[in-house]
Design an enzyme around this catalytic site. Structure first.
Site, PDB file in Angstrom:
ATOM      1  N   ARG A   1       0.887  -1.321   0.057  1.00 59.21           N
ATOM      2  CA  ARG A   1      -0.036   0.160  -0.103  1.00 59.21           C
ATOM      3  C   ARG A   1       0.741   1.260   0.004  1.00 59.21           C
ATOM      4  O   ARG A   1       0.709   2.408  -0.557  1.00 59.21           O
ATOM      5  CB  ARG A   1      -0.826  -0.174   1.303  1.00 59.21           C
ATOM      6  CG  ARG A   1      -2.036   0.975   1.362  1.00 59.21           C
ATOM      7  CD  ARG A   1      -3.137   1.003   2.388  1.00 59.21           C
ATOM      8  NE  ARG A   1      -2.373   0.804   3.555  1.00 59.21           N
ATOM      9  CZ  ARG A   1      -3.158   0.863   4.646  1.00 59.21           C
ATOM     10  NH1 ARG A   1      -4.370   0.332   4.664  1.00 59.21           N
ATOM     11  NH2 ARG A   1      -2.578   0.849   5.735  1.00 59.21           N
TER      12      ARG A   1
ATOM     13  N   LYS B   1      -2.632   6.860   1.042  1.00 60.43           N
ATOM     14  CA  LYS B   1      -2.544   7.011   2.489  1.00 60.43           C
ATOM     15  C   LYS B   1      -1.586   8.338   2.506  1.00 60.43           C
ATOM     16  O   LYS B   1      -0.521   8.030   2.910  1.00 60.43           O
ATOM     17  CB  LYS B   1      -1.996   6.057   3.290  1.00 60.43           C
ATOM     18  CG  LYS B   1      -2.568   6.026   4.796  1.00 60.43           C
ATOM     19  CD  LYS B   1      -2.259   4.438   5.478  1.00 60.43           C
ATOM     20  CE  LYS B   1      -2.069   4.466   6.802  1.00 60.43           C
ATOM     21  NZ  LYS B   1      -3.228   5.290   7.512  1.00 60.43           N
TER      22      LYS B   1
ATOM     23  N   GLU C   1     -16.180   5.009   5.235  1.00 63.60           N
ATOM     24  CA  GLU C   1     -15.262   4.575   6.324  1.00 63.60           C
ATOM     25  C   GLU C   1     -15.230   5.465   7.576  1.00 63.60           C
ATOM     26  O   GLU C   1     -16.108   6.626   7.596  1.00 63.60           O
ATOM     27  CB  GLU C   1     -13.735   4.296   5.849  1.00 63.60           C
ATOM     28  CG  GLU C   1     -13.046   5.772   5.433  1.00 63.60           C
ATOM     29  CD  GLU C   1     -11.848   5.535   4.640  1.00 63.60           C
ATOM     30  OE1 GLU C   1     -11.050   4.520   5.050  1.00 63.60           O
ATOM     31  OE2 GLU C   1     -11.446   6.404   4.017  1.00 63.60           O
TER      32      GLU C   1
HETATM   33  C1  LIG Z   1      -8.541   6.457   6.336  1.00 66.51           C
HETATM   34  C2  LIG Z   1      -8.348   4.955   7.174  1.00 66.51           C
HETATM   35  N1  LIG Z   1      -9.146   4.099   6.771  1.00 66.51           N
HETATM   36  C3  LIG Z   1      -9.066   2.733   7.010  1.00 66.51           C
HETATM   37  C4  LIG Z   1      -7.710   2.426   7.607  1.00 66.51           C
HETATM   38  C5  LIG Z   1      -7.555   1.055   8.247  1.00 66.51           C
HETATM   39  O1  LIG Z   1      -6.491   0.363   7.653  1.00 66.51           O
HETATM   40  P1  LIG Z   1      -5.551  -0.667   8.190  1.00 66.51           P
HETATM   41  O2  LIG Z   1      -6.374  -1.692   8.451  1.00 66.51           O
HETATM   42  O3  LIG Z   1      -4.431  -0.893   7.383  1.00 66.51           O
HETATM   43  O4  LIG Z   1      -5.025  -0.146   9.367  1.00 66.51           O
HETATM   44  C6  LIG Z   1      -6.763   3.410   8.064  1.00 66.51           C
HETATM   45  C7  LIG Z   1      -5.757   3.296   8.837  1.00 66.51           C
HETATM   46  O5  LIG Z   1      -4.630   2.807   8.254  1.00 66.51           O
HETATM   47  C8  LIG Z   1      -6.891   4.681   7.714  1.00 66.51           C
HETATM   48  O6  LIG Z   1      -6.339   5.610   7.925  1.00 66.51           O
END
Ligand SMILES: Cc1ncc(COP(=O)(O)O)c(C=O)c1O
Length: 328
Positions: free
Chosen positions: A84, A181, A214
């Site tokens: 990612r 991200k 989300e």
């Molecule tokens: C905006 C957002 N959505 C979802 C997630 C969940 O991702 P992960 O399961 O990789 O921590 C995160 C955290 O990284 C996030 O910042």
């Protein structure tokens, strides 16, 4: 302090170090180790965990990051987080600092230097310092930073009683920014602050078409009345490593409380009628949401699938095949 009492001293290097240490005394942090490509190594004194102000990540938000967990002295699912990270770098037009292997090696060795056996690793890539322009400075060296820290922690009641959330009034990110991200978390920060100000635990983004997005730094998912585990498509939401892993692991629950697993657009009305609502992420793992916009989800109590998924996740973090030994 009144404005007239502010003294503008010309500081030397010793003054700066003393002031940085004083800042950490006033507001202590528990950061165990920090690698900086700009410093050329690892520091363990939080006062030294600094960046040049003109780094493009600082003044224009031109940087990306990712976070992986340290569990019992091993790093969990780092390859998925690195995949990612590289995708975010490419979409942000960021040059890599060395190769994927070199960055992975720095992450593992910084973890070893920290001595921390349970916590989190957050790492960043920036386009580097050199100007205050909008585009990166000519010849800017990419910066790579790795922070080893205790990780985010949440109240025990999130798991025992469940969370209460609200639909945020802030607009959801467009797809490119949602799946990248980047260090531009303003909507996420505002959403969480808004929820806390309302006495709630977190917010939920809804897109313009009325589909569920989300939460602030976590994904959401649902269990329908007929037992289908349903997750929003990964277009307006970050492809969470936790979500992706759980969608796979959850297949072992089919026939044991789960009747199927689906990734699809989820209209808000369907979501509100779910039996269970789940919060998913590397830091929270799996937590039940029991109330949304003042109305109960299901019977308003944490449900069995949230617990079953949490158990699957914890088992995978303890003894699955996605663990890297840290050479402490
Ligand atoms: C905006 C957002 N959505 C979802 C997630 C969940 O991702 P992960 O399961 O990789 O921590 C995160 C955290 O990284 C996030 O910042």
């Amino acid at each position: 302090m009144t404005v007239s009492s502010v003294q503008l001293q010309l500081l030397n290097a010793n003054d700066v170090l003393a002031n940085l240490r004083a800042l950490r005394t006033r507001q202590p942090v528990k950061f165990s180790a920090f690698y900086s490509s700009q410093l050329g190594g690892v520091v363990t004194d939080p006062a030294l965990m600094v960046l040049p102000f003109d780094d493009h990540m600082v003044h224009r938000g031109h940087g990306i990051f990712d976070t992986a967990g340290i569990v019992n002295g091993r790093i969990y699912d780092l390859e998925a987080h690195l995949d990612r990270f590289l995708g975010s770098a490419e979409r942000s037009k960021l040059k890599l600092f060395g190769s994927r292997e070199q960055m992975r090696d720095i992450i593992i060795r910084t973890t070893a230097a920290s001595g921390l056996r349970d916590g989190a690793i957050r790492y960043w890539l920036s386009s580097g310092p050199g100007s205050l322009e909008l585009s990166p400075a000519a010849g800017a060296e990419p910066g790579f930073f790795v922070m080893i820290f205790g990780g985010l922690s949440y109240p025990a009641r999130w798991y025992t009683e469940g969370l209460r959330v609200m639909t945020t009034t802030y607009p959801i990110k467009p797809p490119l920014y949602a799946i990248t991200k980047a260090t531009n978390y303003l909507p996420n920060v505002l959403m969480q602050m808004e929820a806390k100000e309302a006495g709630l635990d977190n917010g939920v983004f809804i897109d313009e078409a009325g589909f569920v997005g989300e939460s602030s730094n976590m994904n959401v998912a649902f269990v329908t009345q007929d037992g289908v585990l349903r997750h929003p498509r990964f277009e307006r939401v970050l492809p969470g490593c936790t979500s992706l892993r759980l969608l796979d692991l959850a297949r072992s629950l089919v026939g044991r409380g789960v009747s199927g697993v689906e990734v699809c657009d989820i209209p808000v009305a369907d979501a509100r009628a779910a039996r269970e609502m789940l919060l998913l992420g590397s830091s929270v793992k799996v937590a039940p949401i029991v109330e949304w916009d003042g109305k109960p989800i299901g019977d308003g109590k944490p449900g069995p699938i949230a617990k079953a998924l949490l158990d699957l996740m914890e088992e995978d973090m303890r003894s699955g095949d996605r663990l890297i030994e840290v050479p402490y």
